[in-house]
Design a protein around this motif. Structure first.
Motif, PDB file in Angstrom:
ATOM      1  N   GLY A 375       7.314  50.469 -15.839  1.00  0.00           N
ATOM      2  CA  GLY A 375       5.947  50.942 -16.019  1.00  0.00           C
ATOM      3  C   GLY A 375       4.971  50.106 -15.224  1.00  0.00           C
ATOM      4  N   PRO A 376       3.673  50.373 -15.368  1.00  0.00           N
ATOM      5  CA  PRO A 376       2.644  49.633 -14.644  1.00  0.00           C
ATOM      6  C   PRO A 376       2.750  48.124 -14.864  1.00  0.00           C
ATOM      7  N   TRP A 377       2.682  47.370 -13.774  1.00  0.00           N
ATOM      8  CA  TRP A 377       2.689  45.915 -13.767  1.00  0.00           C
ATOM      9  C   TRP A 377       4.051  45.294 -14.098  1.00  0.00           C
ATOM     10  N   ASP A 378       5.073  46.113 -14.311  1.00  0.00           N
ATOM     11  CA  ASP A 378       6.439  45.588 -14.508  1.00  0.00           C
ATOM     12  C   ASP A 378       7.068  45.431 -13.124  1.00  0.00           C
ATOM     13  N   TYR A 379       6.765  44.296 -12.493  1.00  0.00           N
ATOM     14  CA  TYR A 379       7.056  44.150 -11.073  1.00  0.00           C
ATOM     15  C   TYR A 379       8.132  43.113 -10.740  1.00  0.00           C
ATOM     16  N   TYR A 380       8.395  42.147 -11.618  1.00  0.00           N
ATOM     17  CA  TYR A 380       9.217  41.006 -11.233  1.00  0.00           C
ATOM     18  C   TYR A 380      10.545  40.933 -11.976  1.00  0.00           C
ATOM     19  N   LYS A 381      11.571  40.484 -11.260  1.00  0.00           N
ATOM     20  CA  LYS A 381      12.825  40.018 -11.861  1.00  0.00           C
ATOM     21  C   LYS A 381      12.822  38.483 -11.740  1.00  0.00           C
ATOM     22  N   HIS A 382      13.042  37.809 -12.858  1.00  0.00           N
ATOM     23  CA  HIS A 382      13.043  36.347 -12.867  1.00  0.00           C
ATOM     24  C   HIS A 382      14.395  35.845 -12.364  1.00  0.00           C
ATOM     25  N   LEU A 383      14.374  35.148 -11.219  1.00  0.00           N
ATOM     26  CA  LEU A 383      15.616  34.650 -10.630  1.00  0.00           C
ATOM     27  C   LEU A 383      15.942  33.230 -11.056  1.00  0.00           C
ATOM     28  N   ALA A 384      14.927  32.374 -11.132  1.00  0.00           N
ATOM     29  CA  ALA A 384      15.186  30.965 -11.452  1.00  0.00           C
ATOM     30  C   ALA A 384      13.897  30.273 -11.876  1.00  0.00           C
ATOM     31  N   THR A 385      14.054  29.211 -12.669  1.00  0.00           N
ATOM     32  CA  THR A 385      12.951  28.321 -13.021  1.00  0.00           C
ATOM     33  C   THR A 385      13.108  27.034 -12.221  1.00  0.00           C
ATOM     34  N   ILE A 386      12.051  26.628 -11.544  1.00  0.00           N
ATOM     35  CA  ILE A 386      12.063  25.400 -10.746  1.00  0.00           C
ATOM     36  C   ILE A 386      11.298  24.346 -11.530  1.00  0.00           C
ATOM     37  N   LYS A 387      11.991  23.329 -11.985  1.00  0.00           N
ATOM     38  CA  LYS A 387      11.362  22.297 -12.793  1.00  0.00           C
ATOM     39  C   LYS A 387      10.247  21.600 -12.011  1.00  0.00           C
ATOM     40  N   GLY A 388       9.201  21.229 -12.736  1.00  0.00           N
ATOM     41  CA  GLY A 388       8.020  20.654 -12.102  1.00  0.00           C
ATOM     42  C   GLY A 388       8.301  19.470 -11.210  1.00  0.00           C
ATOM     43  N   ASP A 389       9.166  18.561 -11.662  1.00  0.00           N
ATOM     44  CA  ASP A 389       9.454  17.357 -10.881  1.00  0.00           C
ATOM     45  C   ASP A 389      10.188  17.683  -9.582  1.00  0.00           C
ATOM     46  N   GLN A 390      10.818  18.850  -9.518  1.00  0.00           N
ATOM     47  CA  GLN A 390      11.460  19.300  -8.287  1.00  0.00           C
ATOM     48  C   GLN A 390      10.472  20.071  -7.414  1.00  0.00           C
ATOM     49  N   ALA A 391       9.629  20.861  -8.055  1.00  0.00           N
ATOM     50  CA  ALA A 391       8.698  21.721  -7.311  1.00  0.00           C
ATOM     51  C   ALA A 391       7.607  20.924  -6.606  1.00  0.00           C
ATOM     52  N   PHE A 392       7.094  19.896  -7.253  1.00  0.00           N
ATOM     53  CA  PHE A 392       5.949  19.163  -6.723  1.00  0.00           C
ATOM     54  C   PHE A 392       6.358  17.774  -6.252  1.00  0.00           C
ATOM     55  N   ALA A 393       5.653  17.276  -5.248  1.00  0.00           N
ATOM     56  CA  ALA A 393       5.944  15.945  -4.702  1.00  0.00           C
ATOM     57  C   ALA A 393       5.606  14.869  -5.720  1.00  0.00           C
ATOM     58  N   SER A 394       6.411  13.820  -5.733  1.00  0.00           N
ATOM     59  CA  SER A 394       6.088  12.655  -6.547  1.00  0.00           C
ATOM     60  C   SER A 394       4.885  11.942  -5.938  1.00  0.00           C
ATOM     61  N   LEU A 395       4.316  11.008  -6.674  1.00  0.00           N
ATOM     62  CA  LEU A 395       3.186  10.238  -6.152  1.00  0.00           C
ATOM     63  C   LEU A 395       3.588   9.532  -4.869  1.00  0.00           C
ATOM     64  N   ALA A 396       4.752   8.939  -4.837  1.00  0.00           N
ATOM     65  CA  ALA A 396       5.225   8.209  -3.652  1.00  0.00           C
ATOM     66  C   ALA A 396       5.375   9.132  -2.450  1.00  0.00           C
ATOM     67  N   GLU A 397       5.855  10.356  -2.703  1.00  0.00           N
ATOM     68  CA  GLU A 397       6.071  11.320  -1.621  1.00  0.00           C
ATOM     69  C   GLU A 397       4.780  11.959  -1.128  1.00  0.00           C
ATOM     70  N   SER A 398       3.757  11.960  -1.947  1.00  0.00           N
ATOM     71  CA  SER A 398       2.543  12.725  -1.660  1.00  0.00           C
ATOM     72  C   SER A 398       1.729  12.173  -0.494  1.00  0.00           C
ATOM     73  N   GLY A 399       1.793  10.882  -0.277  1.00  0.00           N
ATOM     74  CA  GLY A 399       0.971  10.276   0.764  1.00  0.00           C
ATOM     75  C   GLY A 399      -0.414   9.897   0.302  1.00  0.00           C
ATOM     76  N   CYS A 400      -0.671  10.019  -0.998  1.00  0.00           N
ATOM     77  CA  CYS A 400      -1.980   9.639  -1.560  1.00  0.00           C
ATOM     78  C   CYS A 400      -2.031   8.138  -1.780  1.00  0.00           C
ATOM     79  N   ASN A 401      -3.070   7.527  -1.291  1.00  0.00           N
ATOM     80  CA  ASN A 401      -3.307   6.100  -1.527  1.00  0.00           C
ATOM     81  C   ASN A 401      -4.184   5.952  -2.760  1.00  0.00           C
ATOM     82  N   VAL A 402      -3.537   5.773  -3.903  1.00  0.00           N
ATOM     83  CA  VAL A 402      -4.271   5.685  -5.177  1.00  0.00           C
ATOM     84  C   VAL A 402      -4.868   4.285  -5.300  1.00  0.00           C
ATOM     85  N   SER A 403      -6.068   4.141  -4.741  1.00  0.00           N
ATOM     86  CA  SER A 403      -6.706   2.819  -4.716  1.00  0.00           C
ATOM     87  C   SER A 403      -7.868   2.720  -5.688  1.00  0.00           C
ATOM     88  N   TRP A 404      -8.059   3.772  -6.506  1.00  0.00           N
ATOM     89  CA  TRP A 404      -9.156   3.720  -7.461  1.00  0.00           C
ATOM     90  C   TRP A 404      -8.715   3.117  -8.778  1.00  0.00           C
TER      91      TRP A 404
END
Length: 404
Positions: A375-404
């Motif tokens: 029906g309307p808006w029934d558009y996706y098949k869920h293939l996998a969940t990507i855990k946050g720590d895998q999906a996003f860069a760690s602080l060390a990987e990010s390149g941010c200089n946290v100097s504050w």
């Protein structure tokens, strides 16, 4: 002694109102004002647009309409995807309208400009619509937060899944501004780390009408995957043009690297079927999501995507941080935003890194065929969940200089 007692009593009476005010918390200008700044008339109007403004209003209503006994106001504006226009609006909001924080910020060039201005003005930004991972990388600030998704998570999700299923050669069709550049770079890096090769790229202006020459170059590359490092109507138009050129029929696959429910709806299942994409939210994943989506649909006539749901989440978390801090002082609220867990329908068990990146699970989906949709808006098949720590860069990987 009696005179001394009277002095003490008088002092206590004088202090009592101040103590009561401190217990209620301190709110500047007697109101908390949140600005939703995004594209409301251009290529990204459905991606975020006025629907994000409605999601922000829902968050305020669900919070109770007040924080520390002061009213909460939502203001909004269309930045037209122009960093100079966005900066002028933001400056006026801060200087004249006493806006405390700006959110959504679709378009990476806009988000980067407003985040830097907000650092100078000592104001909080919480980005949902823009993708570039530089916002919490080399361009990070003490007051900048990135909420719904970023180019790194899209690279891990869509890019990773296609490489692992044989898509080991890539050619990119890239929007020629900060977002497209960052998405191409992050996906390229991830593809190469998995043993794949990037055969080339071509860049197109934002809001392009004719993709013919760009797609001819992609076709000539013979790459297995044509990576669409664009978004909104540009992605829709790329896919439509690719069908006319027989890209998929010729054996190449399209990777819609930033594609949400709004774009699938606009394109239609017939054209979008089979596309693999990554989002941070889908309305039909669980009961909490369905409950929010039902209310959103009643107000807007459409289902929310990750930008709309993320905007709701960021507004709600900002208000929680003000309440926890007992003030809307920027430094105190930014500190609480980094300390408080994020636990709502959008981010279950989310956390905020010192660089402002909110880490939460992302989801890999495949677009259903018309026959598979119920029906309307029934558009996706869920293939996998990507855990946050895998999906996003760690602080060390990010390149941010946290100097504050």
């Amino acid at each position: 002694m009696k005179h001394f007692a009277r002095i003490l009593a008088g002092a206590a009476l004088a202090v009592a109102p101040a103590l009561a005010q401190a217990q209620q918390g301190q709110v500047s200008d007697n109101a908390v004002r949140i600005g939703i700044l995004n594209d409301q008339s251009g290529v990204y109007a459905d991606f975020g647009g006025k629907w994000s403004v409605e999601a922000a209003r829902m968050a305020v209503e669900d919070f109770g309409g007040k924080v520390l006994d002061k009213p909460i106001e939502i203001v909004s504006a269309d930045h037209q995807n122009k960093p100079d226009v966005a900066s002028t609006i933001a400056r006026g909001w801060y200087d004249n309208d006493k806006v405390d924080a700006i959110m959504e910020l679709t378009a990476s060039s806009v988000a980067l400009a407003v985040q830097q201005l907000s650092r100078d003005k000592k104001k909080i930004t919480m980005t949902n619509g823009a993708a570039t991972s530089d916002l919490t990388g080399k361009a990070c600030t003490p007051y900048g937060f990135h909420w719904a998704y970023d180019t790194r998570s899209l690279a891990v999700g869509t890019g990773g899944s296609l490489v692992e299923t044989g898509g080991d050669t890539w050619f990119f069709l890239t929007a020629d501004y900060a977002f497209g550049h960052a998405l191409e770079a992050d996906v390229s890096k991830y593809v190469q780390s998995k043993g794949g090769k990037v055969l080339g790229a071509v860049r197109h202006p934002l809001s392009t009408n004719d993709f013919s020459s760009f797609l001819l170059q992609a076709q000539a590359s013979k790459a297995k995957i044509v990576g669409l490092a664009n978004a909104g109507l540009d992605t829709n138009n790329s896919i439509k043009a690719a069908a006319e050129f027989g890209i998929v029929q010729g054996g190449q696959r399209l990777a819609a690297l930033l594609f949400t429910l709004a774009e699938v709806h606009g394109l239609g299942l017939q054209a979008a079927q089979g596309l693999v994409l990554t989002e941070g939210f889908y309305w039909d994943l669980d009961d909490q999501n369905r409950e929010f989506a039902k209310r959103f649909m009643a107000r807007t006539g459409r289902m929310p995507n990750m930008v709309h749901a993320g905007t709701y989440s960021s507004v709600l978390q900002y208000l929680k941080a003000i309440k926890a801090a007992g003030t809307d002082d920027t430094d105190a609220v930014a500190k609480k935003l980094r300390e408080l867990p994020v636990d709502d329908f959008f981010a279950k068990g989310g956390k905020v890194l010192p660089n402002g990146r909110m880490v939460h699970d992302m989801y890999l989906f495949q677009v259903k065929s018309p026959a598979e949709s119920k029906g309307p808006w029934d558009y996706y098949k869920h293939l996998a969940t990507i855990k946050g720590d895998q999906a996003f860069a760690s602080l060390a990987e990010s390149g941010c200089n946290v100097s504050w």
